[in-house]
Scaffold this motif. Sequence first.
Motif, PDB file in Angstrom:
ATOM      1  N   ARG A 121      -5.549   7.029  -7.747  1.00  0.00           N
ATOM      2  CA  ARG A 121      -6.934   7.501  -7.729  1.00  0.00           C
ATOM      3  C   ARG A 121      -7.149   8.697  -8.650  1.00  0.00           C
ATOM      4  O   ARG A 121      -8.263   8.952  -9.090  1.00  0.00           O
ATOM      5  CB  ARG A 121      -7.343   7.889  -6.308  1.00  0.00           C
ATOM      6  CG  ARG A 121      -7.362   6.724  -5.346  1.00  0.00           C
ATOM      7  CD  ARG A 121      -7.676   7.189  -3.951  1.00  0.00           C
ATOM      8  NE  ARG A 121      -7.604   6.072  -3.008  1.00  0.00           N
ATOM      9  CZ  ARG A 121      -7.686   6.208  -1.705  1.00  0.00           C
ATOM     10  NH1 ARG A 121      -7.851   7.410  -1.168  1.00  0.00           N
ATOM     11  NH2 ARG A 121      -7.615   5.152  -0.924  1.00  0.00           N
ATOM     12  N   VAL A 122      -6.056   9.427  -8.931  1.00  0.00           N
ATOM     13  CA  VAL A 122      -6.184  10.644  -9.738  1.00  0.00           C
ATOM     14  C   VAL A 122      -5.318  10.646 -10.988  1.00  0.00           C
ATOM     15  O   VAL A 122      -5.493  11.496 -11.859  1.00  0.00           O
ATOM     16  CB  VAL A 122      -5.875  11.908  -8.895  1.00  0.00           C
ATOM     17  CG1 VAL A 122      -6.903  12.076  -7.796  1.00  0.00           C
ATOM     18  CG2 VAL A 122      -4.469  11.858  -8.331  1.00  0.00           C
ATOM     19  N   ALA A 123      -4.372   9.709 -11.096  1.00  0.00           N
ATOM     20  CA  ALA A 123      -3.477   9.683 -12.253  1.00  0.00           C
ATOM     21  C   ALA A 123      -2.894   8.282 -12.422  1.00  0.00           C
ATOM     22  O   ALA A 123      -2.725   7.560 -11.437  1.00  0.00           O
ATOM     23  CB  ALA A 123      -2.340  10.682 -12.056  1.00  0.00           C
ATOM     24  N   PRO A 124      -2.569   7.920 -13.659  1.00  0.00           N
ATOM     25  CA  PRO A 124      -1.921   6.625 -13.874  1.00  0.00           C
ATOM     26  C   PRO A 124      -0.604   6.566 -13.098  1.00  0.00           C
ATOM     27  O   PRO A 124       0.095   7.577 -12.970  1.00  0.00           O
ATOM     28  CB  PRO A 124      -1.658   6.598 -15.379  1.00  0.00           C
ATOM     29  CG  PRO A 124      -2.579   7.614 -15.957  1.00  0.00           C
ATOM     30  CD  PRO A 124      -2.764   8.660 -14.891  1.00  0.00           C
TER      31      PRO A 124
ATOM     32  N   GLY B  82       0.823  -1.220   0.000  1.00  0.00           N
ATOM     33  CA  GLY B  82       0.000   0.000   0.000  1.00  0.00           C
ATOM     34  C   GLY B  82       0.843   1.250   0.000  1.00  0.00           C
ATOM     35  O   GLY B  82       0.793   2.047   0.914  1.00  0.00           O
ATOM     36  N   HIS B  83       1.647   1.417  -1.030  1.00  0.00           N
ATOM     37  CA  HIS B  83       2.531   2.573  -1.134  1.00  0.00           C
ATOM     38  C   HIS B  83       1.757   3.808  -1.582  1.00  0.00           C
ATOM     39  O   HIS B  83       0.577   3.750  -1.897  1.00  0.00           O
ATOM     40  CB  HIS B  83       3.658   2.265  -2.121  1.00  0.00           C
ATOM     41  CG  HIS B  83       4.557   1.160  -1.658  1.00  0.00           C
ATOM     42  ND1 HIS B  83       5.606   1.372  -0.794  1.00  0.00           N
ATOM     43  CD2 HIS B  83       4.548  -0.161  -1.908  1.00  0.00           C
ATOM     44  CE1 HIS B  83       6.212   0.235  -0.553  1.00  0.00           C
ATOM     45  NE2 HIS B  83       5.583  -0.718  -1.218  1.00  0.00           N
ATOM     46  N   ASP B  84       2.448   4.923  -1.646  1.00  0.00           N
ATOM     47  CA  ASP B  84       1.836   6.183  -2.097  1.00  0.00           C
ATOM     48  C   ASP B  84       1.189   6.036  -3.466  1.00  0.00           C
ATOM     49  O   ASP B  84       0.212   6.714  -3.766  1.00  0.00           O
ATOM     50  CB  ASP B  84       2.881   7.297  -2.153  1.00  0.00           C
ATOM     51  CG  ASP B  84       3.397   7.690  -0.782  1.00  0.00           C
ATOM     52  OD1 ASP B  84       2.746   7.335   0.215  1.00  0.00           O
ATOM     53  OD2 ASP B  84       4.452   8.337  -0.718  1.00  0.00           O
ATOM     54  N   ALA B  85       1.716   5.132  -4.285  1.00  0.00           N
ATOM     55  CA  ALA B  85       1.159   4.946  -5.622  1.00  0.00           C
ATOM     56  C   ALA B  85      -0.309   4.541  -5.566  1.00  0.00           C
ATOM     57  O   ALA B  85      -1.078   4.864  -6.476  1.00  0.00           O
ATOM     58  CB  ALA B  85       1.961   3.902  -6.396  1.00  0.00           C
ATOM     59  N   ALA B  86      -0.712   3.862  -4.517  1.00  0.00           N
ATOM     60  CA  ALA B  86      -2.116   3.462  -4.379  1.00  0.00           C
ATOM     61  C   ALA B  86      -3.016   4.694  -4.287  1.00  0.00           C
ATOM     62  O   ALA B  86      -4.132   4.683  -4.796  1.00  0.00           O
ATOM     63  CB  ALA B  86      -2.302   2.586  -3.156  1.00  0.00           C
ATOM     64  N   TYR B  87      -2.533   5.733  -3.649  1.00  0.00           N
ATOM     65  CA  TYR B  87      -3.320   6.962  -3.506  1.00  0.00           C
ATOM     66  C   TYR B  87      -3.234   7.827  -4.768  1.00  0.00           C
ATOM     67  O   TYR B  87      -4.228   8.403  -5.190  1.00  0.00           O
ATOM     68  CB  TYR B  87      -2.852   7.740  -2.279  1.00  0.00           C
ATOM     69  CG  TYR B  87      -2.985   6.921  -1.030  1.00  0.00           C
ATOM     70  CD1 TYR B  87      -4.230   6.716  -0.439  1.00  0.00           C
ATOM     71  CD2 TYR B  87      -1.877   6.303  -0.458  1.00  0.00           C
ATOM     72  CE1 TYR B  87      -4.368   5.927   0.689  1.00  0.00           C
ATOM     73  CE2 TYR B  87      -2.008   5.516   0.675  1.00  0.00           C
ATOM     74  CZ  TYR B  87      -3.257   5.334   1.248  1.00  0.00           C
ATOM     75  OH  TYR B  87      -3.393   4.559   2.356  1.00  0.00           O
ATOM     76  N   VAL B  88      -2.054   7.895  -5.363  1.00  0.00           N
ATOM     77  CA  VAL B  88      -1.879   8.669  -6.585  1.00  0.00           C
ATOM     78  C   VAL B  88      -2.719   8.058  -7.712  1.00  0.00           C
ATOM     79  O   VAL B  88      -3.283   8.780  -8.539  1.00  0.00           O
ATOM     80  CB  VAL B  88      -0.393   8.736  -6.996  1.00  0.00           C
ATOM     81  CG1 VAL B  88      -0.222   9.404  -8.347  1.00  0.00           C
ATOM     82  CG2 VAL B  88       0.419   9.465  -5.931  1.00  0.00           C
TER      83      VAL B  88
END
Length: 69
Positions: A17-20, A9-15
Motif C-alpha cells: 500500500r505504501v511501497a513496491p 495475505g502476508h505482510d507484503a499485502a500491507y507494505v
Amino acid sequence: MRDMVSGAGHDAAYVARVAPTTMIFVQCEGGLSHNEAESTSFDECAAGAQVLLDAVLAYDEMLASGTRK
C-alpha cells in the motif's frame, strides 16, 4: 525469473500500500504450507536467500547504471 500470483495475505499485502514489494517462496516438504508441520530444508532456504541476494544486487546495479525497467 517467473511471476506468480498468490492469494496469500502476508505482510507484503500491507507494505504494498505504501511501497513496491515482492515475495520469495521456497518449497515446503510435501507441499505442506501454513501448518505447524510445515518443513523446509536448509538447501531450499539457502536457495531462497540466494534469490533475494541476486535480486538486491540486480536492483543495485540497475540504480548504479541509471536505468530502470
